[in-house]
Design an enzyme around this catalytic site. Structure first.
Site, PDB file in Angstrom:
ATOM      1  N   CYS A  64      71.610  73.744  27.743  1.00 54.57           N
ATOM      2  CA  CYS A  64      71.000  72.446  28.014  1.00 54.57           C
ATOM      3  C   CYS A  64      71.796  71.351  27.317  1.00 54.57           C
ATOM      4  O   CYS A  64      71.898  71.317  26.092  1.00 54.57           O
ATOM      5  CB  CYS A  64      69.547  72.516  27.568  1.00 54.57           C
ATOM      6  SG  CYS A  64      68.794  70.990  27.120  1.00 54.57           S
ATOM      7  N   CYS A  67      70.173  68.877  24.825  1.00 56.85           N
ATOM      8  CA  CYS A  67      69.819  69.552  23.570  1.00 56.85           C
ATOM      9  C   CYS A  67      70.952  69.408  22.569  1.00 56.85           C
ATOM     10  O   CYS A  67      70.742  69.160  21.388  1.00 56.85           O
ATOM     11  CB  CYS A  67      69.552  71.035  23.803  1.00 56.85           C
ATOM     12  SG  CYS A  67      68.236  71.352  24.969  1.00 56.85           S
TER      13      CYS A  67
END
Lengths: 168, 77
Positions: A64, A67
């Site tokens: 991700c 993230c």
């Protein structure tokens, strides 16, 4: 033919609606769902042990991109407000641990990281996007939910952390 | 029951059963999209080439859009 069509629509729509409303939500204002997960060294971090502290629970995965962007910020917050009773708990949801380890090598985490490869906590917390973060006040209630770590919300997040840490 | 209404009944029964199948379908949750986020899962592996082609297509055809959504599958775009 028309009533039949309506009936078919209802038959299809009702189960979907019921399934959606059954999910437990960790909404702002509600008590935070339980969380007890192991760190890399095997010790368990439980949310109810952290009562009295302002906790930032962040669900992240190695694949991700936002993230990765949130990690330096979370480290910064931990450094800034950690001494006054704030803590970051980053929950990794990768299915394979080596993926997470590789991510942590290139993006070091200066805060607590716990692992949930089975994905039971994100289910209970009703995570709708990656990353999703929950700011939890000293009483164990959800103060703010942030989906997707957006640039425009960073300032507000820090403000909320600051107020919560200050009002303890 | 004549042949026609029998066929209608069977048809609507098939539709209802088909819809029930859709209701129990569980799409991957946001935290389960690791495999979908892999580069191999992209529609087009060559991003620059795809953009160049798209540019040519748009200028030739005078139309744009409809290429799907970009992103890593994390549900945050």
């Amino acid at each position: 033919m028309k009533p039949l069509r309506i009936a078919i629509f209802l038959i299809c729509a009702v189960p979907i609606g019921v399934a959606a409303s059954l999910a437990h939500a960790a909404d702002a204002g509600a008590p935070a769902p339980a969380l007890a997960l192991p760190t890399a060294t095997g010790e368990t971090v439980a949310l109810d042990q952290l009562k009295g502290k302002v906790v930032y629970v962040d669900f992240w995965a190695s694949w991700c991109a936002p993230c990765r962007k949130s990690f330096p910020w979370m480290a910064d917050m931990q450094k800034k407000y950690g001494p006054s009773g704030f803590t970051v708990v980053a929950v990794n949801v990768d299915k394979k641990r080596p993926d997470a380890e590789k991510f942590l090598q290139s993006t070091p985490a200066a805060f607590t990281v716990v692992y949930d490869p089975a994905g039971t906590t994100p289910t209970a917390w009703n995570v709708k996007a990656m990353p999703t973060s929950y700011l939890i006040d000293g009483k164990g209630n959800v103060a703010m939910v942030e989906s997707g770590f957006k640039d425009e919300n960073i300032a507000e997040l820090e403000n909320r952390i600051k107020t919560l840490v200050g009002s303890k | 029951m004549d042949k026609h209404s029998m066929r209608n009944l069977l048809l609507s029964l098939a539709v209802v059963i088909g819809c029930a199948g859709c209701a129990s379908f569980n799409p991957p949750q946001p935290w389960e999209k690791g495999e979908l986020a892999k580069p191999a899962m992209q529609f087009d592996p060559e991003v620059l080439q795809a953009r160049f082609r798209e540019h040519t297509y748009v200028s030739k055809e005078g139309s744009s859009g409809g290429y799907g959504v970009g992103g890593g599958g994390c549900g945050c775009n």
